[in-house]
Design an enzyme around this catalytic site. Structure first.
Site, PDB file in Angstrom:
ATOM      1  N   LEU A 147      27.056 -32.797   4.671  1.00 34.23           N
ATOM      2  CA  LEU A 147      26.089 -33.639   5.385  1.00 34.23           C
ATOM      3  C   LEU A 147      26.844 -34.746   6.118  1.00 34.23           C
ATOM      4  CD1 LEU A 147      23.318 -33.772   2.643  1.00 34.23           C
ATOM      5  CD2 LEU A 147      23.155 -32.636   4.870  1.00 34.23           C
ATOM      6  N   HIS A 148      27.656 -34.330   7.090  1.00 30.91           N
ATOM      7  CA  HIS A 148      28.553 -35.258   7.766  1.00 30.91           C
ATOM      8  C   HIS A 148      27.786 -36.370   8.482  1.00 30.91           C
ATOM      9  CE1 HIS A 148      31.727 -32.387   6.950  1.00 30.91           C
ATOM     10  NE2 HIS A 148      31.035 -31.440   7.568  1.00 30.91           N
ATOM     11  N   ASP A 149      27.047 -35.999   9.504  1.00 29.73           N
ATOM     12  CA  ASP A 149      26.353 -37.004  10.318  1.00 29.73           C
ATOM     13  C   ASP A 149      25.244 -37.718   9.546  1.00 29.73           C
ATOM     14  OD1 ASP A 149      28.097 -36.085  12.196  1.00 29.73           O
ATOM     15  OD2 ASP A 149      26.599 -35.113  13.454  1.00 29.73           O
TER      16      ASP A 149
END
Length: 308
Positions: A239-241
């Site tokens: 869940l980078h962004d």
């Protein structure tokens, strides 16, 4: 509520970040700016409008920005992870709204000047728009509340090269310029984002909700997870962004360490690497708060509560 501008190259995790931000009671999304990266800026602008309308944020203005890096040639799109259209090849209705006539750089500068010390900029794509905004109006360095960057890999491998993360790779010179500008920065890199996994079990829960939004996000993220499985045997997707958005909502999701960070722009094997001085006695004063730990369970619970 915290006022934010979100700078995106809207692929799948950008779409999740936008939905999370729009639904968060703690954020006011003042505007969204678009850039190249996962896809072209034209595609990112279209996708952003489509996603915002899907998740109930159709009234949020979208400002098109940079189409290419400051100096380098434009790299290929990230089709393996995000599909041909950036949204896992899921087709959404064409947006009813149009992008704003004002470009991203002009908007960033005017918005920050109009609300000094109130605007947080969240960048989750290339940093070209922000670099150009600082070049155009250096005074915003002291007027912005903070910049939260999804990018970099300080003590872990890269995801675009062995040492470099994709958003920094998109325009290393822009990132290097922003890092040395003196603007207050928090770096949300692969060091923490790869610990925040969305799993296939979560997608089953989304499918069970059986809403338009949950079905679309489940389809997109299935493509994203399949790509992760091919290249890294990860049991879900990072869940980078969304974590960059989460850090603005609740900074206690992460632990940060002040660090002097530079970006390698040499064009060598370490090109686009984010190099943090982790020595006890660093040579230069810190310029970035680097996220080094994340309370991943608490963050993922919060994300799941608000994303749909």
């Amino acid at each position: 509520m915290k006022k934010v501008i979100i700078d995106v190259d809207t692929g799948i995790d950008d779409a999740m970040a936008l939905s999370y931000a729009v639904h968060s009671p703690d954020l006011e999304v003042c505007g969204v700016t678009t850039t190249f990266g996962n896809i072209s800026v034209e595609e990112a602008t279209r996708n952003t409008l489509q996603v915002l309308e899907l998740v109930g944020g159709g009234g949020i203005p979208v400002y098109p920005g940079a189409a290419k890096p400051l100096i380098r040639e434009l790299k290929e799109k990230a089709k393996l992870f995000h599909g041909e259209n950036g949204l896992g090849n899921v087709e959404l209705p064409l947006p009813t709204a149009a992008p704003q006539a004002v470009n991203a750089v002009e908007y960033m500068v005017s918005a920050i000047k109009a609300a000094p010390h109130e605007i947080t900029v969240i960048t989750v794509g290339s940093m070209t728009n922000l670099a150009q905004a600082i070049m155009a109006a250096p005074e915003i360095v002291s007027l912005v509340e903070r910049v939260v960057v999804m990018g970099g890999a300080i003590a872990v491998p890269g995801n675009r090269t062995p040492v470099a993360e994709a958003n920094i790779c998109a325009d290393p010179e822009a990132a290097a310029y922003v890092f040395q500008s003196g603007i207050p920065l928090t770096l949300v890199g692969l060091d923490v984002t790869m610990q925040t996994l969305l799993t296939r079990e979560h997608l089953q829960e989304w499918r069970a909700k059986d809403t338009m939004t949950s079905r679309v996000f489940a389809k997109m993220c299935q493509v994203y997870m399949d790509a992760y499985a091919k290249v890294g045997n990860v049991r879900g997707c990072g869940l980078h962004d969304p974590l960059a958005v989460g850090v603005v909502i609740d900074p206690t999701f992460v632990r940060t360490v002040p660090m002097h960070v530079v970006v390698d722009t040499s064009g060598s094997a370490s090109d686009a690497r984010t190099i943090g001085d982790r020595r006890k006695t660093p040579a230069c004063p810190p310029n970035v708060d680097v996220c080094v730990e994340v309370d991943h369970e608490r963050f993922v619970r919060h994300f799941l509560e608000y994303v749909l």
